[in-house]
Design a protein around this motif. Structure first.
Motif, short mmCIF file in Angstrom:
data_model
loop_
_atom_site.label_atom_id
_atom_site.label_comp_id
_atom_site.label_asym_id
_atom_site.label_seq_id
_atom_site.Cartn_x
_atom_site.Cartn_y
_atom_site.Cartn_z
N GLU A 159 -6.81 -1.05 -2.12
CA GLU A 159 -7.79 -0.29 -2.92
C GLU A 159 -7.75 1.19 -2.58
O GLU A 159 -7.88 2.04 -3.47
CB GLU A 159 -9.20 -0.84 -2.68
N ASN A 160 -7.56 1.55 -1.31
CA ASN A 160 -7.48 2.96 -0.92
C ASN A 160 -6.36 3.66 -1.68
O ASN A 160 -6.54 4.76 -2.21
CB ASN A 160 -7.27 3.12 0.58
N THR A 161 -5.20 3.03 -1.72
CA THR A 161 -4.05 3.61 -2.42
C THR A 161 -4.31 3.66 -3.92
O THR A 161 -4.03 4.68 -4.57
CB THR A 161 -2.77 2.80 -2.13
N LYS A 162 -4.85 2.61 -4.46
CA LYS A 162 -5.14 2.54 -5.90
C LYS A 162 -6.11 3.67 -6.29
O LYS A 162 -5.91 4.35 -7.30
CB LYS A 162 -5.72 1.18 -6.27
N ARG A 163 -7.13 3.88 -5.48
CA ARG A 163 -8.11 4.93 -5.76
C ARG A 163 -7.44 6.31 -5.73
O ARG A 163 -7.66 7.15 -6.61
CB ARG A 163 -9.25 4.87 -4.73
N ALA A 164 -6.61 6.55 -4.73
CA ALA A 164 -5.91 7.84 -4.62
C ALA A 164 -4.94 8.05 -5.78
O ALA A 164 -4.86 9.16 -6.34
CB ALA A 164 -5.17 7.93 -3.29
N GLU B 65 -7.79 5.50 -14.40
CA GLU B 65 -7.71 4.29 -13.58
C GLU B 65 -6.32 3.66 -13.68
O GLU B 65 -5.85 3.38 -14.79
CB GLU B 65 -8.79 3.30 -14.02
N ILE B 66 -5.69 3.46 -12.55
CA ILE B 66 -4.39 2.78 -12.52
C ILE B 66 -4.64 1.28 -12.64
O ILE B 66 -5.46 0.72 -11.92
CB ILE B 66 -3.66 3.07 -11.17
N GLU B 67 -3.94 0.66 -13.57
CA GLU B 67 -4.04 -0.78 -13.75
C GLU B 67 -2.99 -1.47 -12.89
O GLU B 67 -1.88 -0.95 -12.71
CB GLU B 67 -3.84 -1.17 -15.22
N LEU B 68 -3.34 -2.64 -12.39
CA LEU B 68 -2.41 -3.42 -11.59
C LEU B 68 -2.08 -4.72 -12.31
O LEU B 68 -2.84 -5.18 -13.17
CB LEU B 68 -3.01 -3.74 -10.22
N MET B 69 -0.99 -5.32 -11.93
CA MET B 69 -0.60 -6.62 -12.48
C MET B 69 -1.70 -7.64 -12.17
O MET B 69 -2.36 -7.56 -11.13
CB MET B 69 0.72 -7.09 -11.84
N ASP B 70 -1.86 -8.60 -13.05
CA ASP B 70 -2.87 -9.65 -12.85
C ASP B 70 -2.63 -10.43 -11.56
O ASP B 70 -3.57 -10.95 -10.97
CB ASP B 70 -2.87 -10.63 -14.03
N GLU B 71 -1.40 -10.52 -11.13
CA GLU B 71 -1.06 -11.29 -9.94
C GLU B 71 -1.57 -10.65 -8.65
O GLU B 71 -1.69 -11.31 -7.62
CB GLU B 71 0.46 -11.48 -9.83
N ALA B 72 -1.84 -9.35 -8.69
CA ALA B 72 -2.25 -8.62 -7.48
C ALA B 72 -3.77 -8.65 -7.31
O ALA B 72 -4.51 -8.27 -8.21
CB ALA B 72 -1.76 -7.18 -7.56
N ALA B 73 -4.21 -9.09 -6.15
CA ALA B 73 -5.63 -9.06 -5.79
C ALA B 73 -5.87 -7.80 -4.98
O ALA B 73 -5.11 -7.49 -4.05
CB ALA B 73 -5.99 -10.29 -4.98
N VAL B 74 -6.91 -7.07 -5.32
CA VAL B 74 -7.21 -5.82 -4.62
C VAL B 74 -7.97 -6.13 -3.32
O VAL B 74 -8.92 -6.90 -3.32
CB VAL B 74 -8.02 -4.87 -5.52
N VAL B 75 -7.50 -5.53 -2.23
CA VAL B 75 -8.17 -5.62 -0.93
C VAL B 75 -8.60 -4.21 -0.55
O VAL B 75 -7.98 -3.24 -0.99
CB VAL B 75 -7.25 -6.24 0.15
N PRO B 76 -9.67 -4.06 0.22
CA PRO B 76 -10.16 -2.71 0.55
C PRO B 76 -9.11 -1.79 1.18
O PRO B 76 -9.05 -0.61 0.85
CB PRO B 76 -11.31 -2.97 1.52
N SER B 77 -8.30 -2.33 2.06
CA SER B 77 -7.28 -1.54 2.76
C SER B 77 -6.08 -2.41 3.06
O SER B 77 -6.23 -3.49 3.64
CB SER B 77 -7.88 -0.99 4.07
N TYR C 69 0.85 -1.19 0.00
CA TYR C 69 0.00 0.00 0.00
C TYR C 69 0.88 1.24 0.00
O TYR C 69 2.11 1.14 0.10
CB TYR C 69 -0.97 0.01 1.19
N GLY C 70 0.25 2.41 -0.11
CA GLY C 70 1.02 3.64 -0.18
C GLY C 70 1.98 3.57 -1.36
O GLY C 70 1.68 2.92 -2.37
N PRO C 71 3.15 4.20 -1.24
CA PRO C 71 4.12 4.17 -2.35
C PRO C 71 4.54 2.76 -2.76
O PRO C 71 4.96 2.53 -3.89
CB PRO C 71 5.31 4.96 -1.80
N GLY C 72 4.40 1.80 -1.85
CA GLY C 72 4.75 0.41 -2.16
C GLY C 72 3.88 -0.21 -3.22
O GLY C 72 4.25 -1.21 -3.85
N LEU C 73 2.69 0.37 -3.47
CA LEU C 73 1.79 -0.18 -4.49
C LEU C 73 2.42 -0.14 -5.88
O LEU C 73 2.04 -0.91 -6.76
CB LEU C 73 0.46 0.57 -4.49
N ASN C 74 3.42 0.72 -6.06
CA ASN C 74 4.11 0.79 -7.36
C ASN C 74 4.70 -0.55 -7.77
O ASN C 74 4.91 -0.79 -8.95
CB ASN C 74 5.20 1.87 -7.33
#
Length: 147
Positions: free
Chosen positions: A104-109, A117-129, A70-75
Motif C-alpha cells: 500500500e505504501n508503494t501504491k500510494r506513492a 489512483e493506480i489500479e492493481l490486478m484483481d489477483e493482488a491483495a493490498v497489504v499496508p507495507s 513493493y517499490g519498483p516491483g509493484l509494476n
C-alpha cells in the motif's frame, strides 16, 4: 504371541505419523520478494513459485506461496504495464496455494506521482507495507526467497 504382534502392529499404526512412518506430506511456507521493475526478475520469481510448487507436489508435500511486491516491483501487478500480467492471472487460476501481496505504501506513492489512483490486478491483495509483510511471514516460519 499373536496378541502381542497384533498389539504391537496397532501401536505402530497409531504412532506412525509421529514416527514418520506412513506420515502424510509436510506443508512448506515460502515468501518470494520482488522489488525491481525488471521483467527478468519478475519471471524468475514466478518460475521459482512454479518450480517450488511442482517439486513439493512431486514428493507428496504441500507448499503455501506468497509473492510480495513493493517499490519498483509493484509494476508487476499493474494491468497493462506488467510484463507478467498473463502469467500471474494464469497461475492464480491454476494454483490455489499462491497469493500475491501488493504494498500500500508503494501504491500510494505511485498514485500521488501519477496524479490518479493506480489500479492493481484483481489477483493482488493490498497489504499496508511490503517490507512489514515479509517480516510477518518470516516470523510465521516462511522461508524467504529473493530472485
Amino acid at each position: 504371541m499373536k496378541t502381542v504382534r497384533t498389539l504391537t502392529l496397532a501401536v505402530m499404526l497409531a504412532t506412525a505419523p509421529a514416527a514418520g512412518v506412513l506420515a502424510e506430506g509436510k506443508t512448506h511456507y515460502v515468501a518470494i520478494h520482488v522489488d525491481q521493475n525488471d521483467p527478468q526478475v519478475m519471471n524468475m520469481a514466478l518460475n521459482n513459485a512454479r518450480n517450488v510448487d511442482s517439486y513439493y507436489k512431486s514428493i507428496g508435500d504441500e507448499v503455501v506461496i506468497e509473492l510480495v511486491a513493493y517499490g519498483p516491483g509493484l509494476n508487476m501487478f499493474i494491468p497493462g504495464k506488467s510484463p507478467v500480467e498473463d502469467r500471474i492471472s494464469a497461475m492464480a487460476l491454476e494454483m490455489d496455494n499462491i497469493s500475491f501481496a501488493a504494498c500500500e505504501n508503494t501504491k500510494r506513492a505511485m498514485s500521488a506521482k501519477a496524479g490518479h489512483e493506480i489500479e492493481l490486478m484483481d489477483e493482488a491483495a493490498v497489504v499496508p507495507s511490503g517490507v512489514v509483510r515479509l517480516i510477518e511471514l518470516q516470523e510465521q516460519g516462511y522461508a524467504y526467497v529473493r530472485p
